[in-house]
Design an enzyme around this catalytic site. Structure first.
Site, PDB file in Angstrom:
ATOM      1  N   HIS A 265      46.250  28.365 -21.839  1.00 26.34           N
ATOM      2  CA  HIS A 265      46.080  27.161 -21.034  1.00 26.34           C
ATOM      3  C   HIS A 265      45.446  27.518 -19.687  1.00 26.34           C
ATOM      4  CE1 HIS A 265      48.177  23.072 -19.944  1.00 26.34           C
ATOM      5  NE2 HIS A 265      46.859  22.980 -19.973  1.00 26.34           N
TER       6      HIS A 265
ATOM      7  N   HIS B 141      54.706  32.069 -27.767  1.00 26.80           N
ATOM      8  CA  HIS B 141      54.889  30.924 -26.871  1.00 26.80           C
ATOM      9  C   HIS B 141      54.249  31.184 -25.504  1.00 26.80           C
ATOM     10  CE1 HIS B 141      57.217  27.540 -25.021  1.00 26.80           C
ATOM     11  NE2 HIS B 141      57.083  28.309 -23.952  1.00 26.80           N
ATOM     12  N   GLU B 142      54.608  32.296 -24.898  1.00 28.96           N
ATOM     13  CA  GLU B 142      54.093  32.557 -23.552  1.00 28.96           C
ATOM     14  C   GLU B 142      52.583  32.741 -23.556  1.00 28.96           C
ATOM     15  OE1 GLU B 142      55.733  32.080 -20.899  1.00 28.96           O
ATOM     16  OE2 GLU B 142      57.629  31.763 -21.943  1.00 28.96           O
TER      17      GLU B 142
ATOM     18  N   HIS C 167      50.806  29.549 -22.942  1.00 25.50           N
ATOM     19  CA  HIS C 167      50.610  29.259 -21.520  1.00 25.50           C
ATOM     20  C   HIS C 167      49.409  30.025 -20.983  1.00 25.50           C
ATOM     21  CE1 HIS C 167      54.198  26.914 -20.812  1.00 25.50           C
ATOM     22  NE2 HIS C 167      55.012  27.877 -21.193  1.00 25.50           N
TER      23      HIS C 167
END
Length: 672
Positions: A466, A459-460, A463
């Site tokens: 991104h 998940h991290e 980021h």
């Protein structure tokens, strides 16, 4: 010696020179940065030529670089390595930074120039930037009269101070609330490594011969899945849920209540009914009513599913299930029904393999990226690792830092920060960090992750991608600088690769034997995905609706009993089910009182609508392919806020999002 923040770093990708940075550098760097930024703003105002895009908007984008350099490093450290010295600086500088922002956005002469900029003839990104600045000035109060602006400044300064105080109190109380036990028998069910880690933690805290279970940020603690001693489970759960609400110097609920009241007053000054209306005014959600409609659509069936799950847990337990029993018996049901024992999976999830052969492997297959550890570069803490990220053709993309272990100076939870933000205007590429809170194993032992920690790692890193893939001109639009209810979307999409066949078979290998996680176990994990969604959705909605309740208070509300208010808010929302407390209670709801998510915790499930629909697209389009990765990168990940986020989603997906995949994922499709 000159201050290490005064000039851009000469290290690769302008990585901050952590080896040279001392705690005593931060405050003077902030003070110098503020002075220089104000001087740059005054020069923009004094410009004799009429306001133009270049001499006003672009000049504002170029201004404040020294301040930005120190702020990006400092506010990562205030979360990841919050020493007493860092906390002292934060206490002093936070209200001064709030005042500095007011000095810019409440400056009438500057606002007049911004308003006068002609946007016809500009390219789309530039026109969007000018419009964004105008909106930010208005939302900050630039159109208020002098008296209202004076009160607004007071409110902003006090809220900044209280937010810092909430975070610092919570860190201290979380450390103080860790559960100390005398005998290893009380920890039956935990692995030998976990017990050894608890012994090490106790010794480090000055309790040799005892065992310390430290707390992570959410309500539910990982050890509750395995502890066989019901009394230990109860004590651990109560230590978690009572953080911030005890009658001591680190009480946070009174700070939270004061912040909610001040936010309500500020919203009223700015022309909004309440803080939630103000906070959601610039999000992708069309209105506060639309947010409520979605959450309420999910709340009743989720709570119904949770109660149905509880009946199954009680059949196994043979007694009523309390909140501290839920995770333990949920794992028993998962094991009996799906033959899945999550604790038994940990030997297959060694940290380096998860990173190199899982997270990085998926990024290579999708985007062609390669990762090269740079042991010659230094992070802000000895545990921080640094990788250079390169494109498929070998060209440089940016730096990725990983800070994976828990420590007393680190806030709970997991997050991504930027140290350098990509922009063509500044000629910079991204330098980003992921923070997790994994327990450090005993010396010489491997770091074995839980199933949830593996998911968090993927998940991290979503980021991080991104931020790394950002390809915009202006810093204001870079990377993850998107609305709160969109920022979680790319990271949630990246979770899908965790159990993707080609990925999981590559990284999930026993750390001693090298044996791959059996395919039948992977199949069972996939089959078991919907088990526990009643609990997961209900605990999440409890937190999201509690957040909105605090921030829909009308101005002038006095909150004498915050815990009674919390209880009533959960009851009114239909999610007051004692065995499933909210994911965060008021006392430790750092997201909303010290983390920028006030009235925006709904964002996770709002983003999950986009995520679930995107997962369907990847499955329909062939999954883990370079073509698919390039499409997602080009149309969405690289765009930052340079285009409307929902337009970027539509460009990627080919249409607007559908909620149906989310309902199916969470087991709510037939009940909504």
């Amino acid at each position: 010696m000159s201050n290490p923040f005064q000039n851009p770093s000469t290290l690769p990708f302008q990585l901050p020179p952590f080896a040279q940075i001392r705690e005593e550098d931060f405050l003077p760097a902030f003070e110098t940065g503020i002075r220089e930024h104000l001087a740059e703003i005054e020069a923009i105002i004094a410009e004799p030529e009429p306001a133009s895009f270049d001499n006003t908007i672009v000049a504002m984008e170029r201004a404040g670089q020294a301040l930005r350099r120190v702020a990006l490093v400092f506010f990562n450290n205030s979360s990841a390595h919050s020493t007493e010295g860092i906390q002292a600086v934060e206490t002093e500088i936070a209200p001064r930074l709030a005042a500095h922002e007011d000095n810019i956005y409440l400056n009438a002469a500057l606002f007049a120039r911004v308003n006068a900029v002609e946007t016809s003839g500009l390219d789309a990104e530039s026109a969007r930037l000018a419009d964004e600045y105008r909106q930010r000035f208005v939302r900050a109060g630039a159109q208020l009269d002098d008296a209202a602006q004076h009160r607004l400044r007071e409110l902003n300064g006090e809220l900044s101070r209280l937010s810092t105080e909430f975070g610092q109190r919570l860190l201290r109380d979380t450390n103080a609330s860790a559960l100390l036990v005398d005998d290893a028998s009380e920890l039956d069910g935990l692995s030998a490594d976990d017990i050894a880690s608890a012994a090490d933690a106790a010794g480090a805290a000055g309790h040799p011969g005892q065992y310390l279970l430290t707390l992570i940020l959410p309500t539910s603690q990982p050890a509750l899945e395995s502890l066989t001693n019901r009394e230990t489970r109860r004590r651990l759960h109560e230590a978690s849920v009572n953080r911030g609400s005890r009658d001591n110097a680190d009480n946070t609920i009174r700070v939270a209540a004061e912040m909610a009241a001040l936010r309500a007053e500020r919203a009223s000054l700015l022309g909004f009914t309440n803080h939630a209306e103000l906070a959601t005014d610039d999000q992708t959600a069309p209105s506060l009513d639309a947010i409520h409609e979605m959450l309420e659509r999910l709340a009743q069936p989720a709570a119904r599913n949770a109660r149905a799950e509880a009946e199954q847990l009680e059949d196994v337990a043979g007694h009523p299930v309390e909140a501290w029993d839920w995770s333990f018996y949920s794992e028993k049901v998962r094991s009996e029904r799906y033959d899945v024992d999550l604790a038994a999976l940990r030997p297959y999830f060694e940290l380096d393999r998860v990173l190199n052969d899982g997270v990085f492997f998926a990024a290579n297959k999708l985007y062609g990226l390669t990762f090269h550890e740079r042991e010659d570069l230094q992070g802000y803490h000895p545990e921080v690792r640094i990788w250079e990220v390169r494109e498929e053709d070998g060209s440089e993309l940016g730096l990725f830092l990983g800070d994976y272990y828990t420590r007393d100076t680190k806030n709970g939870g997991a997050w991504m920060n930027s140290f350098v933000e990509q922009s063509r205007l500044g000629g910079t590429r991204a330098v980003v960090v992921n923070n997790l809170n994994v327990s450090r194993p005993p010396a010489g032992e491997p770091t074995l992750l839980t199933f949830d920690e593996v998911r968090t790692t993927f998940h991290e890193f979503g980021h991080a991608l991104h931020g790394l893939f950002s390809d915009v001109t202006y810093p204001l639009f870079s990377g993850t600088s998107v609305p709160r209810d969109f920022v979680e979307y790319p990271s949630q999409v990246n979770e899908m690769w965790m159990l993707w066949p080609e990925v999981v078979s590559n990284y999930a290998r026993h750390h001693q034997t090298g044996e791959a996680l059996p395919q039948e176990m992977i199949d069972k994990l996939v089959a078991a995905r919907k088990w526990g969604e009643g609990f997961a959705t209900t605990e999440y909605l409890g937190a999201a609706l509690l957040d909105l309740a605090w921030h829909e208070l009308p101005p002038g509300t006095t909150m004498e009993d915050p815990l009674a208010f919390e209880k009533q808010a959960l009851h009114d929302a239909g999610v007051d089910y004692a065995p499933v407390p909210p994911r965060y209670r008021t006392g430790y709801f750092k997201h909303i009182f010290a983390g920028g998510y006030s009235a925006a915790y709904y964002a996770y499930i709002w983003s999950e609508v986009l995520d679930a629909d995107s997962v369907e697209w990847f499955k329909e389009s062939g999954g883990l392919t370079r073509e698919n990765g390039e499409h997602f990168r080009r149309e969405l990940l690289s765009r930052g806020y340079s285009v409307d986020p929902l337009d970027a989603f539509a460009a990627f997906r080919g249409r607007a999002a559908s909620i149906d995949p989310l309902l199916e994922r969470r087991g709510l499709a037939e009940q909504s």
